[in-house]
Write a protein that holds these residues in place. Structure first.
Motif, PDB file in Angstrom:
ATOM      1  N   ASN A  73      34.452  19.576  34.965  1.00 41.54           N
ATOM      2  CA  ASN A  73      33.964  19.817  33.612  1.00 41.54           C
ATOM      3  C   ASN A  73      32.533  20.308  33.724  1.00 41.54           C
ATOM      4  N   CYS A  74      32.153  21.295  32.911  1.00 39.06           N
ATOM      5  CA  CYS A  74      30.856  21.939  33.093  1.00 39.06           C
ATOM      6  C   CYS A  74      30.097  22.096  31.775  1.00 39.06           C
ATOM      7  N   ALA A  75      28.798  22.243  31.896  1.00 46.92           N
ATOM      8  CA  ALA A  75      27.943  22.505  30.742  1.00 46.92           C
ATOM      9  C   ALA A  75      26.780  23.379  31.184  1.00 46.92           C
ATOM     10  N   ALA A  76      26.327  24.249  30.286  1.00 47.74           N
ATOM     11  CA  ALA A  76      25.148  25.085  30.508  1.00 47.74           C
ATOM     12  C   ALA A  76      24.150  24.789  29.399  1.00 47.74           C
ATOM     13  N   PHE A  77      22.870  24.739  29.750  1.00 47.06           N
ATOM     14  CA  PHE A  77      21.857  24.180  28.860  1.00 47.06           C
ATOM     15  C   PHE A  77      20.598  25.038  28.880  1.00 47.06           C
ATOM     16  N   GLY A  78      20.083  25.400  27.687  1.00 48.50           N
ATOM     17  CA  GLY A  78      18.838  26.149  27.578  1.00 48.50           C
ATOM     18  C   GLY A  78      17.899  25.482  26.590  1.00 48.50           C
ATOM     19  N   PRO A  79      16.593  25.411  26.894  1.00 48.99           N
ATOM     20  CA  PRO A  79      15.650  24.700  26.033  1.00 48.99           C
ATOM     21  C   PRO A  79      15.067  25.565  24.927  1.00 48.99           C
ATOM     22  N   ALA A  80      14.675  24.898  23.855  1.00 47.81           N
ATOM     23  CA  ALA A  80      13.921  25.554  22.794  1.00 47.81           C
ATOM     24  C   ALA A  80      12.436  25.546  23.157  1.00 47.81           C
ATOM     25  N   GLU A  81      11.659  26.283  22.385  1.00 47.80           N
ATOM     26  CA  GLU A  81      10.222  26.388  22.634  1.00 47.80           C
ATOM     27  C   GLU A  81       9.567  25.009  22.623  1.00 47.80           C
ATOM     28  N   ASP A  82       8.698  24.762  23.604  1.00 51.66           N
ATOM     29  CA  ASP A  82       7.967  23.501  23.733  1.00 51.66           C
ATOM     30  C   ASP A  82       8.901  22.298  23.833  1.00 51.66           C
TER      31      ASP A  82
END
Length: 291
Positions: A73-82
């Motif tokens: 099972n997989c997940a990809a994650f990207g952050p928001a500003e600050d």
């Protein structure tokens, strides 16, 4: 701290190690996986793969992180500003799985307007599943091909609440999707996150069965040493000294100890504290604190 906590939580939810049971494992159906709670299961006993041989793995792609567990099972994650939010794409293993998307913010969504996301001017909506720690969580249970394509190819992504918005980076999303597709065997199929093709979903490998663990007998928690004073052998370790140098004493946390066996102890040593997070380091010693 927020980003580390959320990604760690997601990874922990994905890391299925199987059922701890003393009973004979059932082969009637695969064990449920956390990442596909809304996905209908299609694997039958005849389709279930052998026990998992995958290793949990984490990859960094520019600003994005991808993680897969030992049953793929997989997940990809990207952050928001600050680090004020995030976007996360999850997809379970197997041909029936479909991607879901979550976007969250702890600075937006205080009733100032609808919680939405936009990529290059196109608006995307879902249902708001707020929690105590995040003011808003936008969930899209079955991500459309359009949304996945926008996430991998888009230039400007934002999370909105009324007139407020924060940008979310898409740098590395495409590479993270590609890595997940390769690991799950989705490239060229209709279920791929990126590089979709005409191959049917049935060509995606079935999800591996999770390993089964048998619980050990309970150990009586007797004759435990005083955790308030670490044994000299343990306290002198550089890792423990580093923890103590970083830990804030006024957090109210202290070391604890549990018995694992007749001459085996598990020590939990506070190793950092923040507004919402407390981290620990763990050490196994003999009764006298050695090794």
């Amino acid at each position: 701290m927020h980003i580390a906590r959320l990604l760690t939580t997601s990874a922990a939810a994905l890391a299925l190690l199987g059922a701890c049971t003393g009973e004979k494992p059932s082969t009637d159906a695969p064990a449920p996986d956390a990442a596909a709670s809304a996905t209908p299961a299609v694997a039958t006993a005849a389709q279930t793969a052998p026990p998992a041989t995958f290793k949990s793995e984490t990859k960094e792609f520019r600003e994005w992180t991808a993680v897969c567990d030992n049953v793929n099972n997989c997940a990809a994650f990207g952050p928001a500003e600050d680090d004020n939010g995030f976007v996360m794409v999850e997809i379970a293993a197997g041909p029936a799985a479909r991607a879901s998307v979550q976007l969250a913010s702890w600075t937006l969504g205080n009733g100032n307007g609808p919680f939405t996301a936009s990529i290059d001017g196109q608006t995307y909506t879902g249902h708001n599943t707020a929690t105590e720690l995040e003011n808003s969580v936008l969930s899209i249970d079955r991500a459309s091909d359009q949304l996945l394509r926008a996430l991998s190819q888009g230039r400007d992504m934002r999370i909105h609440s009324g007139k407020e918005s924060i940008p979310v980076t898409l740098s590395g999303a495409a590479a993270a999707f590609l890595w997940i597709d390769e690991r799950q065997g989705r490239l060229g199929t209709t279920t791929a996150l990126i590089r979709k093709g005409d191959k049917p979903a049935s060509e995606v490998p079935v999800a591996p069965a999770p390993p089964r663990l048998t619980a050990a007998p309970a150990i009586a928690q007797t004759k435990l040493p005083d955790a308030a004073s670490l044994p000299k052998a343990l306290a002198s370790m550089s890792a423990v000294k580093d923890c103590r140098s970083e830990f804030m004493p006024d957090s109210g946390e202290s070391a604890s100890v549990k018995r694992l066996g007749h001459d085996q102890l598990l020590w939990e040593v506070p190793c950092g504290a923040g507004a919402y997070n407390i981290s620990y380091a763990y050490f196994i010693t003999r009764n006298d604190g050695s090794t």
